[in-house]
Design a protein around this motif. Sequence first.
Motif, PDB file in Angstrom:
ATOM      1  N   LEU A 125       0.714  -1.216   0.124  1.00 44.01           N
ATOM      2  CA  LEU A 125      -0.021  -0.015   0.077  1.00 44.01           C
ATOM      3  C   LEU A 125       0.827   1.275  -0.119  1.00 44.01           C
ATOM      4  CD1 LEU A 125      -2.830  -0.993   2.435  1.00 44.01           C
ATOM      5  CD2 LEU A 125      -3.013  -0.757  -0.176  1.00 44.01           C
ATOM      6  N   LEU A 126       1.857   1.310   0.738  1.00 44.31           N
ATOM      7  CA  LEU A 126       2.873   2.516   0.749  1.00 44.31           C
ATOM      8  C   LEU A 126       3.436   2.604  -0.520  1.00 44.31           C
ATOM      9  CD1 LEU A 126       4.680   2.048   4.302  1.00 44.31           C
ATOM     10  CD2 LEU A 126       2.596   3.759   3.710  1.00 44.31           C
ATOM     11  N   ASP A 127       4.033   1.376  -1.031  1.00 46.62           N
ATOM     12  CA  ASP A 127       4.531   1.620  -2.282  1.00 46.62           C
ATOM     13  C   ASP A 127       3.511   2.094  -3.549  1.00 46.62           C
ATOM     14  OD1 ASP A 127       6.936   0.679  -1.486  1.00 46.62           O
ATOM     15  OD2 ASP A 127       6.425  -1.300  -2.067  1.00 46.62           O
ATOM     16  N   ALA A 128       2.398   1.811  -3.284  1.00 46.96           N
ATOM     17  CA  ALA A 128       1.258   2.055  -4.235  1.00 46.96           C
ATOM     18  C   ALA A 128       0.919   3.604  -3.951  1.00 46.96           C
ATOM     19  CB  ALA A 128      -0.132   1.117  -4.130  1.00 46.96           C
ATOM     20  N   GLU A 129       0.830   3.966  -2.697  1.00 47.29           N
ATOM     21  CA  GLU A 129       0.673   5.459  -2.409  1.00 47.29           C
ATOM     22  C   GLU A 129       1.797   6.139  -2.996  1.00 47.29           C
ATOM     23  OE1 GLU A 129      -0.051   8.277   1.785  1.00 47.29           O
ATOM     24  OE2 GLU A 129       0.687   6.155   1.752  1.00 47.29           O
ATOM     25  N   ARG A 130       3.140   5.728  -2.811  1.00 50.30           N
ATOM     26  CA  ARG A 130       4.109   6.526  -3.263  1.00 50.30           C
ATOM     27  C   ARG A 130       4.065   6.789  -4.840  1.00 50.30           C
ATOM     28  NH1 ARG A 130       7.237   4.220   1.049  1.00 50.30           N
ATOM     29  NH2 ARG A 130       7.489   2.331  -0.088  1.00 50.30           N
ATOM     30  N   ALA A 131       3.755   5.511  -5.205  1.00 51.06           N
ATOM     31  CA  ALA A 131       3.530   5.732  -6.638  1.00 51.06           C
ATOM     32  C   ALA A 131       2.206   6.575  -7.268  1.00 51.06           C
ATOM     33  CB  ALA A 131       3.201   4.109  -7.248  1.00 51.06           C
ATOM     34  N   ALA A 132       1.191   6.431  -6.652  1.00 55.35           N
ATOM     35  CA  ALA A 132       0.286   7.393  -7.016  1.00 55.35           C
ATOM     36  C   ALA A 132       0.517   8.750  -6.787  1.00 55.35           C
ATOM     37  CB  ALA A 132      -1.055   7.079  -6.137  1.00 55.35           C
ATOM     38  N   ARG A 133       1.145   9.124  -5.648  1.00 60.33           N
ATOM     39  CA  ARG A 133       1.757  10.373  -5.424  1.00 60.33           C
ATOM     40  C   ARG A 133       2.631  10.920  -6.399  1.00 60.33           C
ATOM     41  NH1 ARG A 133       2.589  11.065   1.075  1.00 60.33           N
ATOM     42  NH2 ARG A 133       0.641  10.796   1.729  1.00 60.33           N
ATOM     43  N   GLY A 134       3.553  10.152  -6.889  1.00 61.79           N
ATOM     44  CA  GLY A 134       4.437  10.496  -7.804  1.00 61.79           C
ATOM     45  C   GLY A 134       3.712  10.877  -8.999  1.00 61.79           C
ATOM     46  N   ALA A 135       2.859   9.761  -9.595  1.00 64.84           N
ATOM     47  CA  ALA A 135       1.808   9.846 -10.814  1.00 64.84           C
ATOM     48  C   ALA A 135       1.128  11.251 -10.637  1.00 64.84           C
ATOM     49  CB  ALA A 135       0.898   8.973 -10.926  1.00 64.84           C
ATOM     50  N   ALA A 136       0.503  11.359  -9.390  1.00 61.53           N
ATOM     51  CA  ALA A 136      -0.271  12.972  -9.382  1.00 61.53           C
ATOM     52  C   ALA A 136       0.545  13.816  -9.499  1.00 61.53           C
ATOM     53  CB  ALA A 136      -0.862  12.828  -8.039  1.00 61.53           C
ATOM     54  N   GLU A 137       1.768  13.917  -8.850  1.00 62.00           N
ATOM     55  CA  GLU A 137       2.660  15.023  -8.895  1.00 62.00           C
ATOM     56  C   GLU A 137       3.037  15.297 -10.287  1.00 62.00           C
ATOM     57  OE1 GLU A 137       5.001  18.380  -8.213  1.00 62.00           O
ATOM     58  OE2 GLU A 137       3.503  17.333  -6.965  1.00 62.00           O
ATOM     59  N   ARG A 138       3.461  14.074 -10.963  1.00 60.92           N
ATOM     60  CA  ARG A 138       4.000  14.150 -12.447  1.00 60.92           C
ATOM     61  C   ARG A 138       2.742  14.722 -13.254  1.00 60.92           C
ATOM     62  NH1 ARG A 138       6.189   9.201 -11.327  1.00 60.92           N
ATOM     63  NH2 ARG A 138       4.340   8.137 -12.451  1.00 60.92           N
ATOM     64  N   ALA A 139       1.603  14.326 -12.996  1.00 58.17           N
ATOM     65  CA  ALA A 139       0.334  14.824 -13.704  1.00 58.17           C
ATOM     66  C   ALA A 139       0.281  16.330 -13.467  1.00 58.17           C
ATOM     67  CB  ALA A 139      -0.886  14.051 -13.258  1.00 58.17           C
ATOM     68  N   ARG A 140       0.081  16.697 -12.043  1.00 52.41           N
ATOM     69  CA  ARG A 140       0.272  18.170 -11.876  1.00 52.41           C
ATOM     70  C   ARG A 140       1.121  19.114 -12.502  1.00 52.41           C
ATOM     71  NH1 ARG A 140       2.397  21.902  -9.223  1.00 52.41           N
ATOM     72  NH2 ARG A 140       4.110  20.550  -8.920  1.00 52.41           N
ATOM     73  N   ARG A 141       2.332  18.368 -12.555  1.00 54.85           N
ATOM     74  CA  ARG A 141       3.480  19.134 -13.342  1.00 54.85           C
ATOM     75  C   ARG A 141       3.311  19.450 -14.672  1.00 54.85           C
ATOM     76  NH1 ARG A 141       7.979  17.811 -15.509  1.00 54.85           N
ATOM     77  NH2 ARG A 141       7.783  15.537 -14.834  1.00 54.85           N
TER      78      ARG A 141
END
Length: 584
Positions: A171-187
């Motif tokens: 879950l933590l890995d998935a959360e980190r991946a989701a946060r990374g994807a969200a940050e990339r999408a935001r950028r």
Amino acid sequence: MIAPDTRRVTSVAQAVHVRILAARVTASLGTPAVERARFLTALTARLRECLGGGGAELTLTVRQDTPDGAALLLITAEAVRAGPGRMPPWRLTCRCPGPAAEGPVRPAGPDGTTLAEAVLAADEETAVIVRRLDEAERQLRSHREELHQTNQGVLALHAELDAAARTQRELLDAERAARGAAERARRLLTFLADASAAVTASLDREDILRCLPGLLVPEYASRVDVWLFDEPVGPDGARHAAAVTAARLDRPQHAGPHPGALPGVDDLPPSALSPDRPVLCLPLTARRTSGVLTLTAPGDRFDEDTSVMLVELGRRTAIALDNARRYEQHRDTAETLQRAQLTDLPHIEGLGLAARYLPATRGLNIGGDWYDVVPQPDGSVLAVMGDVTGHGLRAAVIMGQLRTALRAYAVENDGPARILTRLHRMLRHQQPNVYATAVIARFRPGDPHVAWAAAGHPPAVVRTPGGGVRLLDARPGVMLGVPLPFEYRDQVAELPPGSTLVLYTDGLVERRAHGIDPGIESLGRALAALGESALQDLDGCAGSLLGLLADDPERDDDVCLLLCRTPPEGQQAAPPLSDRRRSR
């Protein structure tokens, strides 16, 4: 306190009697069975040692051990004989809960009955021990089973904890991946918004094309090429095959050493112009496909999310380029119309003329400002300055209608006020909700006066030969087109020979931050500062005034200026210079 009992033990029978005596004493003193068994077992072992060492002399003593009456059984032994094999002295004690009785320790005689009883008693003690052992073994089995169950539970708990830990890590890995994807999408979305604002901020195609490399290189592309179909091909003329395919199919194309598998993008073999790095060719399509945007990857491949953003940026760039193309077409049409509306100044004997027109730098560069000089049949001359409210093509069309109507009314030798009144009626009935300002000045050859009338227009400025400046601002009328009937009146002002009358629109003197009055004052000071010799070049004076008052490169309104100069006394007016109708 029981008197000590001393016995010699040199045979098995004597050892047995000592053990029987110790068993009876401990039993009489209430010693627990387990403690008695431990004590008697230890005594038996010692007695065997005594028999093996040639015998010993044992002393049994029972005495009070604690203040509450508990007894202590004490057995000491001394070897019977001396020598190398002599047994060392030893001592055994047993604490008993019962009180110590008075008198010597005297058990029954050692007959067969006593021995049998002793054996039976020993068996009873052994049975008690066995029962205790059985109970202990049962409890041990029970505890062992409980321990086994506990161990199984612990193992299951550990397994659950391990599974929970793995799930938590996942879950933590998935959360980190989701946060990374969200940050990339935001950028990417932030970049897309900023880049879109940059490419749509201008209506100049060159500006749009110049800003693209600055936006995309080096983070999203190592090279940016734009191929516009309506531009001439350069000397090299080389195009990526993927760009040609994108133009033909109107679909994004990817060409690289390895397939890109990008969403919505076709894959092609590597381009000969870029064999090592992939290229992404995006058709620039708005209402039609006008070109292809080719991006060379900054690394080994294009990221999927980045490619989606680049495709969208290409679409928005195509819209911006199409808007710029349409604006250029409208601007060219508007400039043609504007040039057609501004005629050359006529040659008027006894009146020097110079004019300037500067379009606004925002929008279509076309507005409702106009000037005109109209000779009348009676020999007089009308100098006209007008401004239709608003901006754009409609204002220019209304301006053309007013100019045409004014020329038609001027043929009838009407004065300025009569012409304005007729224009007011026409505009009020034919173009409701459209307003205009205007000023008309009439010159008569040899007359040192000027007749004028104004409809909501900024006041004309007169510069006399001595450098004096005054405004013609008496009783201005309402704007043309205002929904109420109005009759304008002619005004007459003295105009000595060598005077200069200046007509202008508000774009020359009005600034948002300061209003119109400071601008009119600046115009008066600039006119007063002009020397008489400078006024000989009326066209140069018009250019100087624009340089002083309209030097802002960003103008929201058109600027119109008309200078009318009467010749000095005793001189003929110089031929008028051709007007410069469009200055930038």
